[in-house]
Design an enzyme around this catalytic site. Sequence first.
Site, PDB file in Angstrom:
ATOM      1  N   CYS A 185       0.814  -1.222   0.000  1.00  0.00           N
ATOM      2  CA  CYS A 185       0.000   0.000   0.000  1.00  0.00           C
ATOM      3  C   CYS A 185       0.843   1.266   0.000  1.00  0.00           C
ATOM      4  O   CYS A 185       0.319   2.359  -0.195  1.00  0.00           O
ATOM      5  CB  CYS A 185      -0.927  -0.022   1.208  1.00  0.00           C
ATOM      6  SG  CYS A 185      -1.803  -1.584   1.327  1.00  0.00           S
ATOM      7  N   HIS A 245      -8.206   3.649  -3.252  1.00  0.00           N
ATOM      8  CA  HIS A 245      -6.811   3.315  -2.909  1.00  0.00           C
ATOM      9  C   HIS A 245      -6.178   2.400  -3.958  1.00  0.00           C
ATOM     10  O   HIS A 245      -6.024   1.209  -3.742  1.00  0.00           O
ATOM     11  CB  HIS A 245      -6.806   2.655  -1.523  1.00  0.00           C
ATOM     12  CG  HIS A 245      -5.459   2.284  -0.991  1.00  0.00           C
ATOM     13  ND1 HIS A 245      -4.286   2.907  -1.368  1.00  0.00           N
ATOM     14  CD2 HIS A 245      -5.101   1.344  -0.081  1.00  0.00           C
ATOM     15  CE1 HIS A 245      -3.272   2.347  -0.722  1.00  0.00           C
ATOM     16  NE2 HIS A 245      -3.739   1.400   0.053  1.00  0.00           N
TER      17      HIS A 245
END
Lengths: 145, 388
Positions: free
Chosen positions: B86, B335
């Site tokens: 991430c 995201h």
Amino acid sequence: MSATIPLPYMLDFYPLEDEKFTRIHQFFTNLKAGKFTTTRCKKCSTILWQPRVVCSECFSTELEWIELPKEGELFAYTAMVLGAPLGMEKEVPFVIGIVKLDGIDLKILSRIDDVKYEDCEIGMRVELKVIRLEDERVFYRFKPK
Amino acid sequence: MRKVAIVGGGLAKFGIRNATWKELAQEAGKAVFDDVKNLAPKDIDSLFVGAAQPERFAFQTHVAPMAAEQLGIFPTRVVARTELACASGQAAIRYAWACIASGLSEIALCVGVEKMNIPNMAEAQTSMTNVLDREWDGVHGASAPPYFAMCAQRHMKEYGTTREQLALVSVKNHHFSTTNPFAQFQKEFTVEKVITGPVVAPPLTLFDCCGITDGAAAVILTSAERAKEFTDVPMYILGSGQSTIGNLVTNLKSLTTWEPLKVAAKEAFKSAKITVDDIDLAELHDCFTISEIIEYEDFGFCKKGEGGKFIEEGQSNIGGKVAVNTRGGLLGTGHPLGATGIAQAIELLQQFRGDVPKERYVKGAELGLTHNLSGAANMHSVMIYGRG
């Protein structure tokens, strides 16, 4: 006529546990015999979870197998309701928890079998459960005691 | 070490896109070269491609040369793909920064790309599961939502944080994302809607979780000496910190205090010679509502255990102690793993330029930070940026 094309084989989630594939195959052999084990460094005495072949504290390769407690309590838990990975979609909802093992400073993430989310609570007593895959591999989970 | 600046940025629209990985890369590349007028692809000597899982989502590796091909770039110094789950986007900026600071590179392009929406969503979820240690944690069916659900459970137990306080993070960030045309989500949320949303992993609902998002973002970095050739308002990289405690979920002693975040933040503030109180804007990694609450605390914006109160009092809103996630955060904009860290930097750049809609403009902001966590919050990356 069109032919159906077979899709390629992919790895699954479970570790390859045969001695042809891993140097910690003893963990799985022990698990098959109902023993929950890991490695401890003979030189610096560090208990290493997950099992290793080299001590991450002192880089010794002199490691020995020790038995871990097979009981503990739930430190935290939740359920996988939406978003399960392949092969587990049909098992939802299933409980996932962090187990604090008895008598040792070690927490382990695990599926918690044989219980509903609603019936769990922090501090609930749990014990080891060994599951068997169709190809004879084994793995650990926990279940309420 | 030379001082380094970001001189421009460009975004591809985030969301469920009818577009491939390569097409998203093209869109962000065009956007960044449109933004930086005096610059052409031939001027780029180094390329860093933030990409978390192209192998699984797009069945493609060796993506840095592929991005070069899409954007007509022929680097002569450094070409790299950066993977840090991430935090892959911030990782690209970090590598570019190090190369320019050292003198190895003069002008670098960072482009972060992720294509995550694929026909079989269980396949996508499987790809997120292997961010965790696949053999020991992922194998239990765990992925990010169950992990952060347990963090929320413990935070509620240990500090009395309420379900409503968690939901307020989602409400704030979805509000900001309505001002951001590049965001995946364009609708206002209420506490009620968040709490009664479809359960993902209790206590978290779908609206406590960031989306599964396609998107791309790109920035150009160069030395501070050369920055004014390309922009009147460069954004300087003032400091950074990064820390990890390994990948296994249970390496962290606590689910409610993320020690590597505190280590990374301390190093970032020290290297930038500032304190947390100097920060005007913070792009925090709100992958889940609970994440942002723990981050307020572990950065030191508020005391430990008071993150719930911090959002409730509006301290993380514009006009509060620090404006957090003004572009909409991960919750509001989505995201796309490789793009997020770069999109966060672009928000700070645009804020410093005064180039955002007035509803989310933080006038007079001079210092900002971006934060990304990765894995089970056992890895943290922080960068401090200042207005030029």
